[in-house]
Design a protein around this motif. Structure first.
Motif, mmCIF file in Angstrom:
data_model
loop_
_atom_site.group_PDB
_atom_site.id
_atom_site.type_symbol
_atom_site.label_atom_id
_atom_site.label_comp_id
_atom_site.label_asym_id
_atom_site.label_seq_id
_atom_site.Cartn_x
_atom_site.Cartn_y
_atom_site.Cartn_z
ATOM 1 N N ILE A 3 0.826 -1.207 0.000
ATOM 2 C CA ILE A 3 0.000 0.000 0.000
ATOM 3 C C ILE A 3 0.858 1.254 0.000
ATOM 4 O O ILE A 3 0.593 2.217 -0.730
ATOM 5 C CB ILE A 3 -0.953 -0.007 1.210
ATOM 6 C CG1 ILE A 3 -1.996 -1.116 1.054
ATOM 7 C CG2 ILE A 3 -1.629 1.349 1.383
ATOM 8 C CD1 ILE A 3 -2.858 -1.319 2.284
ATOM 9 N N GLU A 4 1.898 1.259 0.819
ATOM 10 C CA GLU A 4 2.768 2.433 0.913
ATOM 11 C C GLU A 4 3.601 2.615 -0.347
ATOM 12 O O GLU A 4 3.857 3.736 -0.787
ATOM 13 C CB GLU A 4 3.679 2.305 2.133
ATOM 14 C CG GLU A 4 2.924 2.358 3.462
ATOM 15 C CD GLU A 4 3.814 2.078 4.647
ATOM 16 O OE1 GLU A 4 5.036 1.823 4.428
ATOM 17 O OE2 GLU A 4 3.312 2.103 5.792
ATOM 18 N N ARG A 5 4.007 1.506 -0.933
ATOM 19 C CA ARG A 5 4.881 1.581 -2.108
ATOM 20 C C ARG A 5 4.102 1.926 -3.384
ATOM 21 O O ARG A 5 4.630 2.584 -4.280
ATOM 22 C CB ARG A 5 5.615 0.241 -2.274
ATOM 23 C CG ARG A 5 6.882 0.306 -3.087
ATOM 24 C CD ARG A 5 7.534 -1.078 -3.140
ATOM 25 N NE ARG A 5 7.991 -1.529 -1.840
ATOM 26 C CZ ARG A 5 9.189 -1.249 -1.333
ATOM 27 N NH1 ARG A 5 10.045 -0.514 -2.011
ATOM 28 N NH2 ARG A 5 9.541 -1.715 -0.138
ATOM 29 N N PHE A 6 2.846 1.450 -3.447
ATOM 30 C CA PHE A 6 2.051 1.655 -4.667
ATOM 31 C C PHE A 6 0.674 2.218 -4.307
ATOM 32 O O PHE A 6 -0.338 1.515 -4.389
ATOM 33 C CB PHE A 6 1.898 0.331 -5.430
ATOM 34 C CG PHE A 6 3.192 -0.376 -5.695
ATOM 35 C CD1 PHE A 6 4.128 0.144 -6.574
ATOM 36 C CD2 PHE A 6 3.494 -1.575 -5.043
ATOM 37 C CE1 PHE A 6 5.331 -0.504 -6.814
ATOM 38 C CE2 PHE A 6 4.686 -2.240 -5.279
ATOM 39 C CZ PHE A 6 5.617 -1.690 -6.166
ATOM 40 N N PRO A 7 0.611 3.462 -3.909
ATOM 41 C CA PRO A 7 -0.662 4.041 -3.458
ATOM 42 C C PRO A 7 -1.729 4.126 -4.545
ATOM 43 O O PRO A 7 -2.916 4.230 -4.229
ATOM 44 C CB PRO A 7 -0.254 5.444 -2.978
ATOM 45 C CG PRO A 7 1.030 5.744 -3.701
ATOM 46 C CD PRO A 7 1.729 4.424 -3.821
ATOM 47 N N ALA A 8 -1.342 4.071 -5.809
ATOM 48 C CA ALA A 8 -2.316 4.170 -6.903
ATOM 49 C C ALA A 8 -3.006 2.842 -7.183
ATOM 50 O O ALA A 8 -3.976 2.785 -7.948
ATOM 51 C CB ALA A 8 -1.643 4.676 -8.176
ATOM 52 N N VAL A 9 -2.519 1.752 -6.572
ATOM 53 C CA VAL A 9 -3.108 0.429 -6.789
ATOM 54 C C VAL A 9 -4.173 0.176 -5.725
ATOM 55 O O VAL A 9 -3.981 0.482 -4.555
ATOM 56 C CB VAL A 9 -2.033 -0.678 -6.725
ATOM 57 C CG1 VAL A 9 -2.662 -2.042 -6.980
ATOM 58 C CG2 VAL A 9 -0.929 -0.398 -7.721
#
Length: 325
Positions: free
Chosen positions: A133-139
């Protein structure tokens, strides 16, 4: 109808189990060998070594992704390791021309690094949920699903969920009858109900920096089976209701009611797994007001009933066997 080409990516340090899942599901277990053709590829053709010393000799490079109908990344070494730009570009190109792109377990990270998963649903192993979640907030990470499928972008939760994901791909292409036959040959369920939420460890705070709150939590753990209300608990720590509510949330990050419910659910899990007590007795020992409220709370948290949980984690009741004389 020609066979669909399934390209399975081998990466350095791959996990033999994760790698074998798509190879077996789309290969050896298929009742009709002309439905899928499994091919292995790697960034650099040649010998690729696994994480336990096994090796495979890979003939194809990433050019295989130019013709594959289904591209599968079955594993990735570590979330912090960004794939090469060449691999990411090939995945993007494969998807743009119409291929299905699949990331099993941490393979979802590879798809996310490519940007393909932006604004799409995805799943990955629950232990890496917060990092993802933190690494890929757009997913849009779906923490409750064993697998997701969103516009030919397919991802799965950890380990065995990859089998469920691959079976679902077969189901989408050739229907349930074929998928069920594959599942029978593999001796696995053709479809698993419930999501990965039922397997996630959701620890509640054990202790805090607030000695008063630690004392209260220790007391509650010893007395989960008893009814509690905010007035009596406020009296226990010599605080007003409002002060207790504020201190507890500051110390734990959750409300007192949420913490107490989580502790009771955790206790009920232990009882279901380690005792033969009835559901009603488990409900009582864990401190729920009634078996109905227990079942509702349990189902809301874990997506399965208490009885289903017991069967999943204890298996069927043992059969009495005669003792040899």
């Amino acid at each position: 109808m020609s066979a669909l080409t399934v390209a399975v990516l081998a990466t350095a340090g791959f996990s033999p189990f994760h790698f074998s899942v798509p190879c077996i599901v789309f290969g050896q277990s298929m009742p009709q060998p002309d439905l899928f053709r499994v091919e292995i590829c790697a960034e650099k053709p040649g010998v690729v070594l696994s994480d336990i010393g096994l090796s495979i000799n890979v003939e194809h490079g990433l050019e295989l992704l130019d013709v594959a109908d289904i591209v599968i990344v079955p594993y990735w070494n570590h979330p912090e390791e960004k794939p090469s730009q060449e691999l990411l570009d090939q995945l993007i190109s494969a998807w743009q021309r119409g291929a299905e792109v699949v990331g099993l377990c941490l393979g979802a990270y590879v798809l996310a690094y490519s940007g393909l998963l932006d604004n799409h649903r995805a799943a990955t192993h629950w232990e890496f949920e917060q990092d993802f979640i933190e690494r890929f907030p757009a997913v849009h990470l779906d923490s409750n699903s064993l697998y997701t499928s969103d516009e030919r972008l397919i991802t799965s939760a950890g380990t065995a969920a990859g089998i469920d994901c691959c079976l679902n791909i077969i189901r989408d292409h050739y229907g349930s009858a074929i998928a069920n036959r594959v599942a029978r040959r593999m001796v696995v369920p053709p479809y698993r109900e419930g999501g990965q939420a039922q397997f996630i460890e959701r620890p509640v705070p054990i202790s805090t920096r607030d000695s008063k709150m630690n004392e209260l939590m220790d007391y509650l753990r010893r007395n989960l089976h008893k009814p509690h209300d905010l007035d009596s608990l406020a009296g226990f720590v010599s605080m007003s209701r409002r002060t207790l509510t504020r201190h507890f949330f500051k110390a734990t990050g959750i409300t007192l009611g949420e913490w107490l419910n989580a502790e009771r659910l955790q206790r009920s899990q232990e009882l279901l797994e380690t005792t033969d007590s009835s559901i009603e007795s488990v409900s009582d020992m864990a401190g729920f007001q009634s078996p109905i409220s227990f079942r509702q709370s349990f189902k809301a948290r874990f997506s399965v009933s208490p009885s289903e949980w017991r069967r999943a984690f204890r298996g069927p009741a043992p059969v009495d066997r005669p003792v040899d004389q």
